[in-house]
Design a protein around this motif. Structure first.
Motif, PDB file in Angstrom:
ATOM      1  N   MET A 401       0.844  -1.192   0.000  1.00 16.08           N
ATOM      2  CA  MET A 401       0.000   0.000   0.000  1.00 16.08           C
ATOM      3  C   MET A 401       0.881   1.243   0.000  1.00 16.08           C
ATOM      4  O   MET A 401       1.803   1.362   0.803  1.00 16.08           O
ATOM      5  N   GLN A 402       0.568   2.164  -0.910  1.00 15.13           N
ATOM      6  CA  GLN A 402       1.348   3.388  -1.071  1.00 15.13           C
ATOM      7  C   GLN A 402       0.583   4.584  -0.532  1.00 15.13           C
ATOM      8  O   GLN A 402      -0.641   4.672  -0.651  1.00 15.13           O
ATOM      9  N   ASN A 403       1.334   5.505   0.106  1.00 18.91           N
ATOM     10  CA  ASN A 403       0.758   6.750   0.633  1.00 18.91           C
ATOM     11  C   ASN A 403      -0.441   6.478   1.542  1.00 18.91           C
ATOM     12  O   ASN A 403      -1.560   6.948   1.305  1.00 18.91           O
ATOM     13  N   VAL A 404      -0.193   5.681   2.586  1.00 17.97           N
ATOM     14  CA  VAL A 404      -1.258   5.364   3.540  1.00 17.97           C
ATOM     15  C   VAL A 404      -1.217   6.356   4.703  1.00 17.97           C
ATOM     16  O   VAL A 404      -0.226   7.056   4.919  1.00 17.97           O
ATOM     17  N   TYR A 405      -2.314   6.419   5.433  1.00 21.42           N
ATOM     18  CA  TYR A 405      -2.313   7.227   6.648  1.00 21.42           C
ATOM     19  C   TYR A 405      -2.941   6.428   7.784  1.00 21.42           C
ATOM     20  O   TYR A 405      -3.631   5.427   7.574  1.00 21.42           O
ATOM     21  N   TRP A 406      -2.698   6.875   9.017  1.00 15.74           N
ATOM     22  CA  TRP A 406      -3.146   6.167  10.207  1.00 15.74           C
ATOM     23  C   TRP A 406      -3.266   7.170  11.351  1.00 15.74           C
ATOM     24  O   TRP A 406      -2.790   8.309  11.238  1.00 15.74           O
ATOM     25  N   TYR A 407      -3.887   6.744  12.448  1.00 15.66           N
ATOM     26  CA  TYR A 407      -4.136   7.647  13.573  1.00 15.66           C
ATOM     27  C   TYR A 407      -3.487   7.095  14.835  1.00 15.66           C
ATOM     28  O   TYR A 407      -3.635   5.909  15.152  1.00 15.66           O
ATOM     29  N   ASP A 408      -2.781   7.956  15.557  1.00 19.83           N
ATOM     30  CA  ASP A 408      -2.164   7.525  16.808  1.00 19.83           C
ATOM     31  C   ASP A 408      -3.178   7.594  17.949  1.00 19.83           C
ATOM     32  O   ASP A 408      -4.369   7.875  17.722  1.00 19.83           O
ATOM     33  N   GLU A 409      -2.690   7.352  19.186  1.00 19.13           N
ATOM     34  CA  GLU A 409      -3.608   7.304  20.322  1.00 19.13           C
ATOM     35  C   GLU A 409      -4.265   8.653  20.605  1.00 19.13           C
ATOM     36  O   GLU A 409      -5.314   8.740  21.255  1.00 19.13           O
ATOM     37  N   LYS A 410      -3.664   9.745  20.094  1.00 17.31           N
ATOM     38  CA  LYS A 410      -4.242  11.076  20.263  1.00 17.31           C
ATOM     39  C   LYS A 410      -5.163  11.451  19.097  1.00 17.31           C
ATOM     40  O   LYS A 410      -5.596  12.595  18.982  1.00 17.31           O
ATOM     41  N   LYS A 411      -5.420  10.462  18.237  1.00 19.49           N
ATOM     42  CA  LYS A 411      -6.262  10.657  17.056  1.00 19.49           C
ATOM     43  C   LYS A 411      -5.648  11.631  16.046  1.00 19.49           C
ATOM     44  O   LYS A 411      -6.356  12.212  15.204  1.00 19.49           O
ATOM     45  N   GLU A 412      -4.332  11.814  16.134  1.00 20.63           N
ATOM     46  CA  GLU A 412      -3.637  12.657  15.157  1.00 20.63           C
ATOM     47  C   GLU A 412      -3.287  11.823  13.924  1.00 20.63           C
ATOM     48  O   GLU A 412      -2.869  10.678  14.033  1.00 20.63           O
ATOM     49  N   ARG A 413      -3.438  12.442  12.767  1.00 18.58           N
ATOM     50  CA  ARG A 413      -3.217  11.728  11.510  1.00 18.58           C
ATOM     51  C   ARG A 413      -1.739  11.794  11.100  1.00 18.58           C
ATOM     52  O   ARG A 413      -1.098  12.837  11.210  1.00 18.58           O
ATOM     53  N   HIS A 414      -1.223  10.649  10.630  1.00 18.30           N
ATOM     54  CA  HIS A 414       0.157  10.577  10.134  1.00 18.30           C
ATOM     55  C   HIS A 414       0.169   9.820   8.809  1.00 18.30           C
ATOM     56  O   HIS A 414      -0.724   9.014   8.537  1.00 18.30           O
ATOM     57  N   GLU A 415       1.204  10.066   8.013  1.00 19.29           N
ATOM     58  CA  GLU A 415       1.297   9.417   6.710  1.00 19.29           C
ATOM     59  C   GLU A 415       2.582   8.593   6.600  1.00 19.29           C
ATOM     60  O   GLU A 415       3.605   8.933   7.195  1.00 19.29           O
ATOM     61  N   TYR A 461      12.314   9.480  11.573  1.00 12.96           N
ATOM     62  CA  TYR A 461      11.317   9.964  12.528  1.00 12.96           C
ATOM     63  C   TYR A 461       9.913   9.512  12.111  1.00 12.96           C
ATOM     64  O   TYR A 461       9.115   9.040  12.934  1.00 12.96           O
ATOM     65  N   GLN A 462       9.624   9.626  10.800  1.00 11.83           N
ATOM     66  CA  GLN A 462       8.316   9.199  10.300  1.00 11.83           C
ATOM     67  C   GLN A 462       8.114   7.697  10.504  1.00 11.83           C
ATOM     68  O   GLN A 462       7.049   7.249  10.935  1.00 11.83           O
ATOM     69  N   ALA A 463       9.153   6.919  10.180  1.00 16.76           N
ATOM     70  CA  ALA A 463       9.043   5.464  10.304  1.00 16.76           C
ATOM     71  C   ALA A 463       8.900   5.047  11.767  1.00 16.76           C
ATOM     72  O   ALA A 463       8.124   4.143  12.095  1.00 16.76           O
ATOM     73  N   SER A 464       9.653   5.707  12.659  1.00 14.05           N
ATOM     74  CA  SER A 464       9.630   5.308  14.074  1.00 14.05           C
ATOM     75  C   SER A 464       8.245   5.525  14.693  1.00 14.05           C
ATOM     76  O   SER A 464       7.788   4.736  15.519  1.00 14.05           O
ATOM     77  N   LYS A 465       7.578   6.587  14.262  1.00  4.95           N
ATOM     78  CA  LYS A 465       6.223   6.826  14.790  1.00  4.95           C
ATOM     79  C   LYS A 465       5.274   5.708  14.355  1.00  4.95           C
ATOM     80  O   LYS A 465       4.454   5.240  15.148  1.00  4.95           O
ATOM     81  N   PHE A 466       5.399   5.293  13.111  1.00  6.83           N
ATOM     82  CA  PHE A 466       4.534   4.223  12.611  1.00  6.83           C
ATOM     83  C   PHE A 466       4.861   2.896  13.300  1.00  6.83           C
ATOM     84  O   PHE A 466       3.955   2.121  13.636  1.00  6.83           O
ATOM     85  N   ASN A 468       6.046   2.474  16.309  1.00  5.13           N
ATOM     86  CA  ASN A 468       5.478   2.532  17.666  1.00  5.13           C
ATOM     87  C   ASN A 468       3.972   2.279  17.636  1.00  5.13           C
ATOM     88  O   ASN A 468       3.422   1.614  18.520  1.00  5.13           O
ATOM     89  N   TYR A 469       3.334   2.808  16.606  1.00  8.96           N
ATOM     90  CA  TYR A 469       1.891   2.581  16.454  1.00  8.96           C
ATOM     91  C   TYR A 469       1.613   1.088  16.234  1.00  8.96           C
ATOM     92  O   TYR A 469       0.698   0.521  16.841  1.00  8.96           O
ATOM     93  N   ILE A 470       2.412   0.443  15.394  1.00  8.63           N
ATOM     94  CA  ILE A 470       2.238  -0.985  15.119  1.00  8.63           C
ATOM     95  C   ILE A 470       2.392  -1.796  16.403  1.00  8.63           C
ATOM     96  O   ILE A 470       1.593  -2.691  16.704  1.00  8.63           O
ATOM     97  N   LYS A 471       3.434  -1.484  17.158  1.00 11.15           N
ATOM     98  CA  LYS A 471       3.717  -2.236  18.382  1.00 11.15           C
ATOM     99  C   LYS A 471       2.610  -2.075  19.423  1.00 11.15           C
ATOM    100  O   LYS A 471       2.430  -2.947  20.283  1.00 11.15           O
ATOM    101  N   SER A 472       1.889  -0.980  19.355  1.00  9.94           N
ATOM    102  CA  SER A 472       0.832  -0.730  20.348  1.00  9.94           C
ATOM    103  C   SER A 472      -0.462  -1.479  20.038  1.00  9.94           C
ATOM    104  O   SER A 472      -1.374  -1.521  20.865  1.00  9.94           O
ATOM    105  N   GLN A 473      -0.545  -2.066  18.842  1.00  9.43           N
ATOM    106  CA  GLN A 473      -1.769  -2.758  18.441  1.00  9.43           C
ATOM    107  C   GLN A 473      -1.772  -4.206  18.954  1.00  9.43           C
ATOM    108  O   GLN A 473      -0.733  -4.768  19.286  1.00  9.43           O
ATOM    109  N   GLU A 474      -2.956  -4.801  18.965  1.00  5.40           N
ATOM    110  CA  GLU A 474      -3.112  -6.161  19.484  1.00  5.40           C
ATOM    111  C   GLU A 474      -2.626  -7.199  18.478  1.00  5.40           C
ATOM    112  O   GLU A 474      -1.537  -7.720  18.588  1.00  5.40           O
ATOM    113  N   SER A 475      -3.440  -7.502  17.473  1.00  4.13           N
ATOM    114  CA  SER A 475      -3.074  -8.532  16.497  1.00  4.13           C
ATOM    115  C   SER A 475      -3.166  -8.029  15.068  1.00  4.13           C
ATOM    116  O   SER A 475      -2.579  -8.610  14.158  1.00  4.13           O
ATOM    117  N   GLN A 476      -3.924  -6.926  14.875  1.00  2.00           N
ATOM    118  CA  GLN A 476      -4.048  -6.350  13.553  1.00  2.00           C
ATOM    119  C   GLN A 476      -3.771  -4.854  13.597  1.00  2.00           C
ATOM    120  O   GLN A 476      -3.966  -4.203  14.625  1.00  2.00           O
TER     121      GLN A 476
END
Length: 735
Positions: A401-415, A461-466, A468-476
């Protein structure tokens, strides 16, 4: 006509211990010694550098440049001097400096040949200039007081040295493809501005290079024709035949000249060779009409003149330039031609121009704001799309997937630029299309460090935020595509962050450990490996299997974090093929420094020869046949967790593969022969030497026991060994 293939060679790593007897113990004393070497070299260099200008007082610049290019910078086809000798006697940057210096004076039309000792004096002078250029960088500023100061300064001079000496930052076929795509992207806007397509700039350069190579061979053939004669009258006749522009000699003239050389035929031939040097400048000279003919009339003469004038200097035009800047910021990199008159141009550095094409394109549009902005946009799109295509072709079963976005625990959007999910592995890829600025290449401290932050720290910096987001998730992991559609990908066990750039840092492309030590970056949890797009393409081409591609990129990051070494990406790839990056205990200590430079010649030979149409065996990762068979079996049938199993197997060094196979087969044989106490099941355990990433390999032989019993035995073995290991694989055999 196909070029001759490069000769193959094989380099081996040798352990060498430096004699530290006479090395001062304190940092201050060591710096003092090095600085004295640099100061002396700086002083000598200034004198020798000025002496170079004197040659242009005695010789026509074009004759001088042509003589130097022909005798010192022209190599035999198929010969790689650097691979053969370990160095380049006359590197291209010396030739570039000479052409720039020739433009600081009006043209001297004195057609004086190089006679007697003058060629040897010139040769020695150029060698000395080359050596002093390297040593003068040791003239450290007085502001350097600590090792950290020194390391930061050394990083600067490493980039400066790379800028000065390194050419050919990617293979020619890759550069050609990239330029074609960029030219298509800016073609319409470029045509509106200049009245022709940008690809003509590069077509002219390619045609001129081909023409120079033809004229070089013709000139060499002319020399052979008269040198091969055995009688002095026939030497005269042959010489006058191949160079018809000279005045024909009489019988009396020939006799007198032969007597002048004491009737020594070899001296006569040598004199004619020296005289023929006056015609060398014709090899590197071409007219607008020549170029029109080379292009088969596809571009009008006035457009050809526009291109050539834009890329040319006239004699005397660099008179007011600081000659010291020619070393690190040579102006001929933007204007590599000399304008002789309204119709004629010259260049003795066309071999270098071939590698400057992207710089020339950027120079062409530099003063056109809209076109310059368009080129920057096209470069960014080219990089992102090329990276995506590379992963799609090389990981056909992956979710990409190219140019995806996601939301952290503060509901802030990242790409995130690119996400590649394949089984237990996830690539997090960020692309940066910026290039090193001219001031950064010259070693300007603030600009260099800012460039590195933009090209390495920002994607990290961009990759590290993503991550951390991945590691905080359960199974998906939930991410969203361009159309705002939610996508769920499995949470991976292995995450491989990667920054891909258009910029090429040479041997400084693998400097993560160095940058972290210097604390140049803000607190980024995990600095991402940075790799040039063209290098990534070669890595994926050489490493044909999916597990090897994954293993290389995963281990490459770990190697950068732990190992002190020197080498560019292709050097690293060659080292991987030899060792799989399985360096055992050496990886854990700081006692060794690894110099991988020139290991890449094995890769160079393959890539260049293949693209020149020659048959060439592809370099392969060194594995035993048994190991290859197991890996091929896994890749063919793809059982559950086959990629992780393959990854573990690739972490076993070659020598241990040999030992394990031997012990495993011996155990099988002993069980069949009933020479073991328990003939029903036996196992052996191998653990890798590296305690930081220890894997366990278990060989389990059994004799017709039930599946449930077999699985229970394997479970007990794994349970007993899984502590402090990164992974376990069991190779079982019903003997």
């Amino acid at each position: 006509m196909r070029k001759k293939p490069l000769k193959s060679f094989d380099a081996k790593m040798i352990e060498y211990q430096f004699d530290q007897t006479n090395i001062p113990e304190s940092f201050e004393e060591r710096i003092k010694v090095l600085r004295s070497v640099g100061e002396e070299a700086e002083e000598k260099f200034e004198t020798k550098y000025k002496d170079l200008l004197k040659w242009f007082d005695e010789h026509d610049q074009l004759n001088f440049l042509s003589f130097v290019s022909y005798y010192f910078f022209t190599s035999k086809e198929g010969d790689d001097e650097e691979a053969r000798t370990g160095t380049i006697e006359f590197p291209p940057h010396i030739q570039e400096i000479l052409q720039a210096l020739s433009l600081t004076k009006e043209r001297n039309y004195e057609p004086k040949p190089f006679l007697g000792k003058s060629p040897f004096d010139l040769q020695n002078s150029l060698k000395e200039i080359k050596d002093l250029l390297d040593l003068k960088f040791f003239n450290f500023p007085e502001a350097i007081k600590t090792e950290n100061d020194f390391n930061k300064y050394k990083l600067r001079i490493d980039f400066m040295a790379d800028t000065m000496a390194v050419r050919g930052w990617c293979y020619n076929h890759q550069l050609q493809k990239m330029l074609n795509d960029l030219c298509k992207g800016i073609g319409k806007e470029f045509f509106k501005e200049f009245g022709f397509s940008p690809h003509f700039i590069f077509e002219i350069i390619d045609k001129l290079i081909a023409n120079v190579n033809i004229k070089l061979k013709i000139h060499q053939g002319k020399i052979r024709e008269f040198v091969s004669e055995n009688y002095y009258p026939s030497v005269f006749t042959a010489y006058e035949k191949v160079f018809p522009q000279i005045v024909k000699s009489t019988k009396e003239t020939r006799e007198n000249l032969f007597n002048f050389f004491k009737r020594d035929l070899e001296q006569l031939k040598a004199a004619f060779v020296s005289h023929s040097d006056l015609f060398l400048c014709k090899i590197f000279t071409f007219s607008i009409d020549d170029i029109f003919e080379f292009l088969d009339g596809k571009l009008e003469n006035n457009k050809i003149a526009l291109i050539m004038d834009k890329l040319s200097y006239a004699f005397g035009e660099l008179k007011v330039e600081d000659k010291g800047h020619f070393i690190l910021n040579n102006p001929i990199h933007k204007k590599p031609f000399i304008k002789i008159d309204e119709n004629s141009y010259y260049s003795c550095i066309l071999g270098v121009v071939e590698h400057l094409k992207l710089d020339l394109l950027e120079f062409f549009v530099k003063d056109k704001p809209n076109l310059n902005k368009t080129l920057s946009k096209v470069k960014a799109e080219y990089l992102e799309n090329s990276v995506r295509n590379l992963f799609e072709v090389n990981f056909p079963t992956a979710t990409i997937m190219q140019n995806v976005y996601w939301y952290d625990e503060k509901k802030e959007r990242h790409e995130t630029d690119l996400v590649v999910s394949i089984d237990d592995f996830l690539f997090v890829v960020e692309s940066k299309s910026g290039l090193l600025t001219e001031s950064a290449k010259r070693g300007a401290t603030e600009r260099l460090f800012k460039n590195l932050k933009d090209l390495i720290e920002a994607p990290s910096y961009q990759a590290s935020k993503f991550i951390n987001y991945i590691k905080s998730q359960e199974s998906q992991v939930a991410i969203y595509d361009k159309k705002k559609r939610k996508q769920l990908i499995p949470k991976p066990n292995y995450i491989i962050p990667l920054g891909v750039t258009l910029a090429q840092f040479g041997v400084n492309s693998t400097i993560l450990k160095k940058l972290l030590k210097l604390e140049l970056f803000d607190k980024v949890e995990d600095i991402t490996s940075s790799i040039n797009l063209n290098d990534l393409e070669i890595v994926f081409d050489i490493l044909e299997s999916i597990p090897q591609k994954i293993h290389y990129l995963q281990r490459r990051k770990e190697i950068e974090d732990t190992l002190d070494f020197l080498g560019d990406e292709m050097d690293l790839l060659a080292m991987y093929l030899e060792s799989g990056f399985n360096l055992g205990e050496l990886e854990e200590n700081n006692t060794h420094f690894f110099n991988f430079v020139l290991l890449s010649k094995k890769i160079d030979n393959y890539v260049i020869n293949i693209n020149n149409g020659h048959d060439q065996m592809k370099p392969e990762l060194k594995l035993t046949k048994w190991w290859v068979d197991i890996l091929n079996f896994l890749e063919k049938w793809k059982p559950k967790q086959w990629l992780v199993q393959s990854y573990i197997l690739l972490n076993i060094p070659y020598d241990d593969q040999v030992k394990f196979e031997k012990l495993f087969k011996k155990q099988s044989k002993d069980m069949l022969n009933a020479s073991l106490q328990d003939k029903n099941n036996n196992f052996l355990i191998y653990k890798s030497a590296n305690s930081l990433r220890q894997f366990a390999l278990i060989g389990y032989n059994y004799f017709n026991i039930q599946k449930a019993e077999r699985d229970q035995q394997i479970f007990h073995i794994i349970t007993a060994e899984e502590e402090n290991t990164k992974g376990i694989i069991v190779i079982g055999k019903n003997v």
